[in-house]
Design a protein around this motif. Sequence first.
Motif, PDB file in Angstrom:
ATOM      1  N   THR A   1      13.580   0.443 -17.840  1.00  8.43           N
ATOM      2  CA  THR A   1      13.636   1.682 -18.605  1.00  8.43           C
ATOM      3  C   THR A   1      13.635   2.941 -17.735  1.00  8.43           C
ATOM      4  OG1 THR A   1      11.262   1.393 -18.916  1.00  8.43           O
ATOM      5  CG2 THR A   1      12.655   0.773 -20.760  1.00  8.43           C
ATOM      6  N   HIS A   2      13.132   2.826 -16.498  1.00  8.00           N
ATOM      7  CA  HIS A   2      13.007   4.023 -15.650  1.00  8.00           C
ATOM      8  C   HIS A   2      13.823   3.986 -14.365  1.00  8.00           C
ATOM      9  CE1 HIS A   2       9.467   4.171 -18.250  1.00  8.00           C
ATOM     10  NE2 HIS A   2       9.417   5.470 -18.022  1.00  8.00           N
ATOM     11  N   GLY A   3      14.544   2.935 -14.128  1.00  7.97           N
ATOM     12  CA  GLY A   3      15.313   2.853 -12.887  1.00  7.97           C
ATOM     13  C   GLY A   3      14.497   2.298 -11.739  1.00  7.97           C
TER      14      GLY A   3
ATOM     15  N   VAL B   1       7.532   3.587  -9.426  1.00  6.00           N
ATOM     16  CA  VAL B   1       6.761   3.324 -10.637  1.00  6.00           C
ATOM     17  C   VAL B   1       5.659   4.383 -10.711  1.00  6.00           C
ATOM     18  CG1 VAL B   1       5.350   1.649 -11.894  1.00  6.00           C
ATOM     19  CG2 VAL B   1       7.202   0.840 -10.417  1.00  6.00           C
ATOM     20  N   ALA B   2       5.602   5.081 -11.823  1.00  8.27           N
ATOM     21  CA  ALA B   2       4.612   6.156 -11.981  1.00  8.27           C
ATOM     22  C   ALA B   2       3.194   5.602 -11.907  1.00  8.27           C
ATOM     23  CB  ALA B   2       4.827   6.862 -13.321  1.00  8.27           C
ATOM     24  N   TYR B   3       2.323   6.341 -11.235  1.00  7.82           N
ATOM     25  CA  TYR B   3       0.925   5.921 -11.121  1.00  7.82           C
ATOM     26  C   TYR B   3       0.291   5.736 -12.499  1.00  7.82           C
ATOM     27  CZ  TYR B   3      -4.024   5.947  -9.908  1.00  7.82           C
ATOM     28  OH  TYR B   3      -5.346   5.630  -9.788  1.00  7.82           O
ATOM     29  N   GLU B   4       0.644   6.619 -13.413  1.00  5.58           N
ATOM     30  CA  GLU B   4       0.096   6.520 -14.774  1.00  5.58           C
ATOM     31  C   GLU B   4       0.374   5.157 -15.404  1.00  5.58           C
ATOM     32  OE1 GLU B   4      -1.951   8.526 -16.413  1.00  5.58           O
ATOM     33  OE2 GLU B   4      -1.972   9.667 -14.532  1.00  5.58           O
ATOM     34  N   TYR B   5       1.574   4.654 -15.144  1.00  5.12           N
ATOM     35  CA  TYR B   5       1.973   3.347 -15.691  1.00  5.12           C
ATOM     36  C   TYR B   5       1.151   2.223 -15.044  1.00  5.12           C
ATOM     37  CZ  TYR B   5       5.037  -0.454 -17.280  1.00  5.12           C
ATOM     38  OH  TYR B   5       5.540  -1.601 -17.854  1.00  5.12           O
ATOM     39  N   ILE B   6       0.976   2.321 -13.711  1.00  9.63           N
ATOM     40  CA  ILE B   6       0.197   1.300 -12.989  1.00  9.63           C
ATOM     41  C   ILE B   6      -1.241   1.292 -13.506  1.00  9.63           C
ATOM     42  CG2 ILE B   6      -0.683   0.608 -10.703  1.00  9.63           C
ATOM     43  CD1 ILE B   6       1.907   1.905  -9.517  1.00  9.63           C
ATOM     44  N   LYS B   7      -1.779   2.494 -13.746  1.00  6.27           N
ATOM     45  CA  LYS B   7      -3.149   2.632 -14.253  1.00  6.27           C
ATOM     46  C   LYS B   7      -3.283   2.049 -15.654  1.00  6.27           C
ATOM     47  CE  LYS B   7      -5.128   6.778 -14.471  1.00  6.27           C
ATOM     48  NZ  LYS B   7      -5.433   8.183 -14.080  1.00  6.27           N
ATOM     49  N   GLU B   8      -2.214   2.260 -16.433  1.00  8.70           N
ATOM     50  CA  GLU B   8      -2.252   1.805 -17.830  1.00  8.70           C
ATOM     51  C   GLU B   8      -2.063   0.289 -17.937  1.00  8.70           C
ATOM     52  OE1 GLU B   8       0.954   3.370 -20.253  1.00  8.70           O
ATOM     53  OE2 GLU B   8       0.562   1.756 -21.703  1.00  8.70           O
ATOM     54  N   LYS B   9      -1.070  -0.231 -17.208  1.00  9.94           N
ATOM     55  CA  LYS B   9      -0.717  -1.646 -17.352  1.00  9.94           C
ATOM     56  C   LYS B   9      -1.391  -2.562 -16.325  1.00  9.94           C
ATOM     57  CE  LYS B   9       2.568  -1.503 -20.589  1.00  9.94           C
ATOM     58  NZ  LYS B   9       2.636  -2.379 -21.771  1.00  9.94           N
TER      59      LYS B   9
ATOM     60  N   VAL C   1       0.861  -1.184   0.000  1.00 10.23           N
ATOM     61  CA  VAL C   1       0.000   0.000   0.000  1.00 10.23           C
ATOM     62  C   VAL C   1       0.891   1.225   0.000  1.00 10.23           C
ATOM     63  CG1 VAL C   1      -1.696   1.308   1.370  1.00 10.23           C
ATOM     64  CG2 VAL C   1      -1.794  -1.183   1.321  1.00 10.23           C
ATOM     65  N   THR C   2       0.533   2.220  -0.806  1.00 10.18           N
ATOM     66  CA  THR C   2       1.265   3.488  -0.724  1.00 10.18           C
ATOM     67  C   THR C   2       0.283   4.637  -0.552  1.00 10.18           C
ATOM     68  OG1 THR C   2       2.855   4.968  -1.761  1.00 10.18           O
ATOM     69  CG2 THR C   2       1.372   3.792  -3.248  1.00 10.18           C
ATOM     70  N   LYS C   3       0.700   5.638   0.207  1.00  9.45           N
ATOM     71  CA  LYS C   3      -0.127   6.838   0.339  1.00  9.45           C
ATOM     72  C   LYS C   3       0.309   7.903  -0.662  1.00  9.45           C
ATOM     73  CE  LYS C   3       2.593   8.170   4.374  1.00  9.45           C
ATOM     74  NZ  LYS C   3       2.569   8.654   5.753  1.00  9.45           N
ATOM     75  N   ASN C   4       1.389   7.590  -1.367  1.00 11.90           N
ATOM     76  CA  ASN C   4       1.859   8.469  -2.419  1.00 11.90           C
ATOM     77  C   ASN C   4       0.821   8.473  -3.550  1.00 11.90           C
ATOM     78  OD1 ASN C   4       3.541   9.751  -4.381  1.00 11.90           O
ATOM     79  ND2 ASN C   4       5.308   9.024  -3.240  1.00 11.90           N
ATOM     80  N   LYS C   5       0.534   9.615  -4.126  1.00 12.93           N
ATOM     81  CA  LYS C   5      -0.531   9.679  -5.125  1.00 12.93           C
ATOM     82  C   LYS C   5      -0.039   9.596  -6.569  1.00 12.93           C
ATOM     83  CE  LYS C   5      -3.786  12.223  -2.218  1.00 12.93           C
ATOM     84  NZ  LYS C   5      -4.563  10.999  -1.925  1.00 12.93           N
ATOM     85  N   THR C   6       1.209   9.943  -6.777  1.00 15.83           N
ATOM     86  CA  THR C   6       1.692  10.012  -8.164  1.00 15.83           C
ATOM     87  C   THR C   6       2.586   8.835  -8.565  1.00 15.83           C
ATOM     88  OG1 THR C   6       3.519  11.383  -7.415  1.00 15.83           O
ATOM     89  CG2 THR C   6       1.563  12.536  -8.235  1.00 15.83           C
ATOM     90  N   SER C   7       3.111   8.134  -7.572  1.00 16.59           N
ATOM     91  CA  SER C   7       3.957   6.983  -7.925  1.00 16.59           C
ATOM     92  C   SER C   7       4.031   6.000  -6.765  1.00 16.59           C
ATOM     93  CB  SER C   7       5.364   7.453  -8.284  1.00 16.59           C
ATOM     94  OG  SER C   7       6.033   7.901  -7.125  1.00 16.59           O
ATOM     95  N   PHE C   8       4.441   4.795  -7.099  1.00 13.57           N
ATOM     96  CA  PHE C   8       4.628   3.748  -6.104  1.00 13.57           C
ATOM     97  C   PHE C   8       6.128   3.677  -5.797  1.00 13.57           C
ATOM     98  CE2 PHE C   8       5.516  -0.935  -5.649  1.00 13.57           C
ATOM     99  CZ  PHE C   8       5.027  -1.057  -4.357  1.00 13.57           C
ATOM    100  N   PRO C   9       6.542   4.145  -4.626  1.00 11.39           N
ATOM    101  CA  PRO C   9       7.972   4.167  -4.321  1.00 11.39           C
ATOM    102  C   PRO C   9       8.491   2.753  -4.040  1.00 11.39           C
ATOM    103  CG  PRO C   9       6.672   5.264  -2.579  1.00 11.39           C
ATOM    104  CD  PRO C   9       5.712   4.599  -3.496  1.00 11.39           C
ATOM    105  N   LEU C  10       9.693   2.491  -4.502  1.00 11.19           N
ATOM    106  CA  LEU C  10      10.210   1.122  -4.389  1.00 11.19           C
ATOM    107  C   LEU C  10      11.082   0.891  -3.167  1.00 11.19           C
ATOM    108  CD1 LEU C  10      10.896   0.230  -8.095  1.00 11.19           C
ATOM    109  CD2 LEU C  10       8.904  -0.210  -6.678  1.00 11.19           C
ATOM    110  N   ASN C  11      11.097   1.848  -2.246  1.00 12.35           N
ATOM    111  CA  ASN C  11      11.968   1.648  -1.080  1.00 12.35           C
ATOM    112  C   ASN C  11      11.520   0.525  -0.161  1.00 12.35           C
ATOM    113  OD1 ASN C  11       9.770   3.046  -0.212  1.00 12.35           O
ATOM    114  ND2 ASN C  11      10.902   4.856   0.465  1.00 12.35           N
TER     115      ASN C  11
END
Lengths: 186, 186
Positions: free
Chosen positions: A149-151, A155-163, A95-105
């Motif tokens: 491709t992005h390091g 992971v950007a939220y847009e990518y999660i929404k798309e894929k 779960v992440t509270k971040n709104k724009t991306s899923f942090p990988l830490n």
Amino acid sequence: MIIVLKNSLDKTYNNKQLIYKNRGMDLENMINRSNQYYLDTDKAVIYKKPTPIGVVKVAFKDNHKIIDRGYFKEQSTLDYNGLYKGKYLDFEAKVTKNKTSFPLNNIHAHQIEHMKKVIKHGGISFLIIMINEIIYLLKGEDFLEYLNTHGRKSVAYEYIKEKGYELKIKLNPELDYLKIVDKIYF
Amino acid sequence: MIIVLKNSLDKTYNNKQLIYKNRGMDLENMINRSNQYYLDTDKAVIYKKPTPIGVVKVAFKDNHKIIDRGYFKEQSTLDYNGLYKGKYLDFEAKVTKNKTSFPLNNIHAHQIEHMKKVIKHGGISFLIIMINEIIYLLKGEDFLEYLNTHGRKSVAYEYIKEKGYELKIKLNPELDYLKIVDKIYF
């Protein structure tokens, strides 16, 4: 084992003052109950792996060995694994509270390596991510492709929404992720 | 994690005053090292599941959560599981000092049910049994068949000898059980 009353889940969802740590616990409990449902209905055999611990000191109480001092260790693999339709399957839920991306830490490098290995050896591996109040299943292949491709920062939220594939909460099982697994892997 | 020096294994084998509890640890360590070898050589992805524990009391030390009191719980599944050639695989390893039979008091009823489920869902499930100084791999199917006809008290050594596959100790990996898995399952 932590037991959460079913109703408490709805309460949490209607509560504006969310504590995200509990959200993580709710997601985990939902998945655990869904796995129990899959087990009871003989659909799949999937369990959460116990958290590995290091035992520093043991003691004996009423002839039973107990842990007097211990610490939590990191999982080398993903948290859940099991068997579905003859295939090995494993995944991690976050779960992440971040709104724009899923942090990988909170996904460790060795867990990413583990995912790669599982896919290479013909298993199914994915993430279940709760972000912006929505739960997604993201295929391991798509996740790894993004990292390539992005390091490895997020992971950007847009990518999660798309894929990703959205998982709606319902009843029995609460989180029917195998329905999505059927659709994308079989 | 308990680390056993490689040489201590040979010593144990040459030592007449065997402590069987250590034998169990030796078998476990041999399997763990073999799994590590399989992982390093990219042959399979197989891990021992952590022992489940119940945490009674946590404390904080240097900002880390530690376990101040806990207890060991029973595993619902078998101890080892993973992925080999696209297949789900799981097994349990046990040592007995009994010479005529393998007593089932240390394999729980829910573990037997788990084995049945794994086989039913197309996975591979077996036991690794050390009895009379010999290590055998016994297929879950043969194990369950015996229980069906003889009850759940013990498995006769004669049966293990007849149906089981002997695993010889060698180098890299020390216990090449996947070689037998190849022979009987693929």
